[in-house]
Scaffold this active site. Structure first.
Site, mmCIF file in Angstrom:
data_model
loop_
_atom_site.group_PDB
_atom_site.id
_atom_site.type_symbol
_atom_site.label_atom_id
_atom_site.label_comp_id
_atom_site.label_asym_id
_atom_site.label_seq_id
_atom_site.Cartn_x
_atom_site.Cartn_y
_atom_site.Cartn_z
ATOM 1 N N TRP A 263 -15.737 4.385 6.038
ATOM 2 C CA TRP A 263 -15.006 3.975 4.993
ATOM 3 C C TRP A 263 -15.857 3.767 3.689
ATOM 4 C CZ3 TRP A 263 -10.635 6.106 5.086
ATOM 5 C CH2 TRP A 263 -9.701 6.107 6.199
ATOM 6 N N ASP B 231 -13.453 -4.260 0.214
ATOM 7 C CA ASP B 231 -12.446 -3.555 1.271
ATOM 8 C C ASP B 231 -12.203 -4.641 2.234
ATOM 9 O OD1 ASP B 231 -10.787 -1.881 2.716
ATOM 10 O OD2 ASP B 231 -12.151 -0.189 2.429
ATOM 11 N N LYS C 17 -2.680 -2.221 8.588
ATOM 12 C CA LYS C 17 -3.446 -2.852 9.882
ATOM 13 C C LYS C 17 -2.853 -4.444 10.091
ATOM 14 C CE LYS C 17 -6.410 0.627 8.698
ATOM 15 N NZ LYS C 17 -7.047 1.137 7.968
#
Ligand code: PLP
Length: 364
Positions: free
Chosen positions: A106, A173, A197
């Site tokens: 990511w 993030d 999530k």
């Protein structure tokens, strides 16, 4: 009968949340309609978005000089919005300097996007060891911002301490760790997370941004990609992801009822310890991640089998037999292989125990 879902995202939601949403599907709060059918500007929806925002602020301890935005486009769109708002130049092309720490796939994607609008400096990387650790964070200099991925969903690492970047805003993030443990929001300039999530269904992205970072960006930056647009309209510049915001509100109520983030963190540490202790003692499976940096949320594991063909066969069999016992989505990320158990806030301790019993049986 429900499964134990170890998916990295979208992932399991708490049963009381799903039950409440089901009970309100046809008639939410006596309005005679579903939240999905409400106008986002109606007096019926207003208290829903306000409640979601105030609960998030309360549970995360968000200081009053930060805005909380509910946007779309996933965490992936933030990979672009951050450089566009904090580093873009007067014309399209590479703008100001931005620091990134490369700790996983990511982070790689965030770096790739930022490179279109900012002059990216990758200050440190753990790619040399397949991202199984978090590198030492070099100090900031004169960058427009400093970006980290707090929890690395695919490789299963997390930062064990927050780097001090001085006056350079730290941007993180937190897609796969939001609300999993207490976090000092005041150490960050921007925090962002896709909801799917730990917070709710896919489609909503939470952005927590310090007010001084909401600036007038160059004119060429599209309205929808500007923080000033969304902050100025209370996330209502256009139609927000209404139903997702409502479900996030229910998840936050559930977290609060359990005792808040401290209680959730205690449960998460217990769940993770059970699984790591089992992996550390197992002769068949092990965790490839350095102990100091182990994630509480995403726990990858591999078999010790040396022969590649046998390893693949064994791991495929593991995932298939686990699914037959209602333990689903245990395959590792397609880029790294092996297995991975994602044990977000909504995964119960019973689910983790069921997984460990299955692993013990499989190992035998
Ligand atoms: C899942 C994930 C993303 C991508 O999120 P989208 O909402 O699909 O864009 C980004 N970063 C991290 C750390 C993630 O876990």
């Amino acid at each position: 009968m429900r499964v134990y879902n170890f998916s990295p995202g979208p992932s399991a939601l708490p049963v009381p949340v799903l039950e409440r949403a089901a009970s309100e599907m046809l008639d939410a709060n006596g309005t005679g309609q579903s939240v999905m059918e409400m106008s986002h500007r109606s007096k019926d929806f207003k208290p829903i978005i306000e409640k979601t925002e105030s609960l998030l602020r309360e549970l995360m301890g968000i200081p009053s000089n930060y805005k909380t935005l509910f946007l779309q486009g996933g965490a992936s769109l933030q990979f672009s919005m951050i450089p566009l708002n904090l580093a873009a130049g007067d014309l399209p092309g590479k703008g100001k300097k931005a620091a990134y720490i490369e700790t996983g796939i990511w982070a790689e994607k965030a770096i790739k996007e930022a490179s279109k609008y900012a002059t990216v400096e990758v200050k440190a990387s753990s790619k040399d060891k397949a991202y199984t650790y978090i590198p030492e964070a070099p100090s900031a200099s004169d960058e427009a911002y400093y970006h980290i991925t707090l929890n690395n969903t695919i490789v299963g690492t997390k930062w064990d301490k927050i780097p001090n970047t001085g006056s350079v805003p730290l941007v993180a993030d937190i897609s796969s760790c939001i609300l999993s443990e207490p976090l000092d929001v005041s150490k960050f300039g921007i925090l962002y997370a896709g909801a799917q999530k730990n917070l709710g269904p896919a489609g909503t992205t939470v952005v927590i941004i310090r007010e001084d970072l909401i600036r007038k960006t160059p004119d060429w930056v599209p309205s929808m990609l500007r923080y000033d647009t969304h902050a100025g309209e209370g996330s209502m510049y256009n139609t927000p992801p209404c139903y997702g915001i409502y479900i996030i509100g229910l998840v936050l109520e559930w977290v609060k009822k359990l005792g808040g983030v401290d209680t959730i963190a205690k449960l998460n540490r217990e769940k993770a310890a059970l699984l790591y202790n089992y992996l550390d003692a197992s002769k068949m499976f092990y965790s490839p991640v350095e102990k100091q940096f182990r994630s509480l949320m995403n726990i990858p594991f591999v078999t010790a089998e040396q022969d590649d063909a046998k390893k693949t066969e064994l791991e495929t069999r593991f995932v298939k037999e686990a699914a037959a016992e209602r333990l689903i989505n245990l395959a590792g990320h397609r880029l790294v292989g092996g297995m991975r158990a994602s044990i977000y806030n909504a995964m119960s301790i019973d689910g983790v125990k069921a997984l460990i019993s299955f692993m013990e049986k499989f190992e035998k």
